[in-house]
Design an enzyme around this catalytic site. Sequence first.
Site, PDB file in Angstrom:
ATOM      1  CG  ASP A 112      -1.795  -1.036   1.432  1.00  0.00           C
ATOM      2  OD1 ASP A 112      -2.176  -1.635   0.421  1.00  0.00           O
ATOM      3  OD2 ASP A 112      -2.166  -1.307   2.596  1.00  0.00           O
TER       4      ASP A 112
HETATM    5  N1  URA Z   1      -1.231  -5.697   4.278  1.00  0.00           N
HETATM    6  C1  URA Z   1      -1.630  -4.417   4.214  1.00  0.00           C
HETATM    7  O1  URA Z   1      -2.580  -4.027   4.851  1.00  0.00           O
HETATM    8  N2  URA Z   1      -0.934  -3.580   3.440  1.00  0.00           N
HETATM    9  C2  URA Z   1       0.144  -3.946   2.730  1.00  0.00           C
HETATM   10  O2  URA Z   1       0.737  -3.131   2.029  1.00  0.00           O
HETATM   11  C3  URA Z   1       0.528  -5.291   2.801  1.00  0.00           C
HETATM   12  C4  URA Z   1      -0.177  -6.139   3.587  1.00  0.00           C
END
Ligand code: URA
Length: 246
Positions: A112
């Site tokens: 993310d």
């Molecule tokens: N889980 C999440 O919430 N975000 C990420 O980037 C990876 C795993």
Amino acid sequence: MGDRGIIDTMRLEKYIATSGIASRRAVKKRIRAGLVTVNGEPIFVPGHPIDVETDTVVFEGQPVEPLTEHLYLMLNKPPGYLTTRRDERGRPTVMHLVADLPNSIYPVGRLDLETEGLLIFTNDGDFAYRLLHPSHEIEKTYLAWVKGIPNETAVERLRQGVTIPSGKTAPAKVKRLKTSRDEASTQFEVVIHEGKKRQVRLMFKGVGHPVIRLKRTRLGNLGLGNLPQGQYRFLTASEVTALMAL
Ligand code: URA
């Protein structure tokens, strides 16, 4: 060999043979017969060095496809960078952090925008496919800093599986590490093998303790180590082999 361990020159007969046109022995014969040109000039001696990036080699009138070298690296992604090859709105992407490398590489999977840590890049499609395929169930390890102090019931729910919009999460390993002195946040290590969208964030949100900071530290046996944030390094041959074998 270049300073990144990447092949940049190669003997002419090897270059041609590696591209799959003919055996090295057959290629040498054709070279001696004057049937191979480099940048338009016939070359009669095997062993002539080829710059794999810039030279144009023609074998019996047929252009030889340049060798595509496979690259494998890990980046310690900082927060605030999108995991995408390009963004139409011109926002910072992880590609900006590897801009000095060939643009054939791409990130494997995604983190993310605000998630930090271990992100792999490659231009080897087989490798990317193996790493991402759900049947391989590669363990992904995260450090999560979450709001407040989750009680044991909440932690147990995370371990058993939490219902998030995309379904119920599979059992996870969840280890409480420490609570901040002001008790505003608690740090956990979480190991999952699924890759549901925003999974770790949604799991903690689901038990009432939103994630404040999230960092991926490990993929299978491959750890981020002390790679500084925003920096990348190439994987070693044994690291690539180990990931391929998962
Ligand atoms: N889980 C999440 O919430 N975000 C990420 O980037 C990876 C795993």
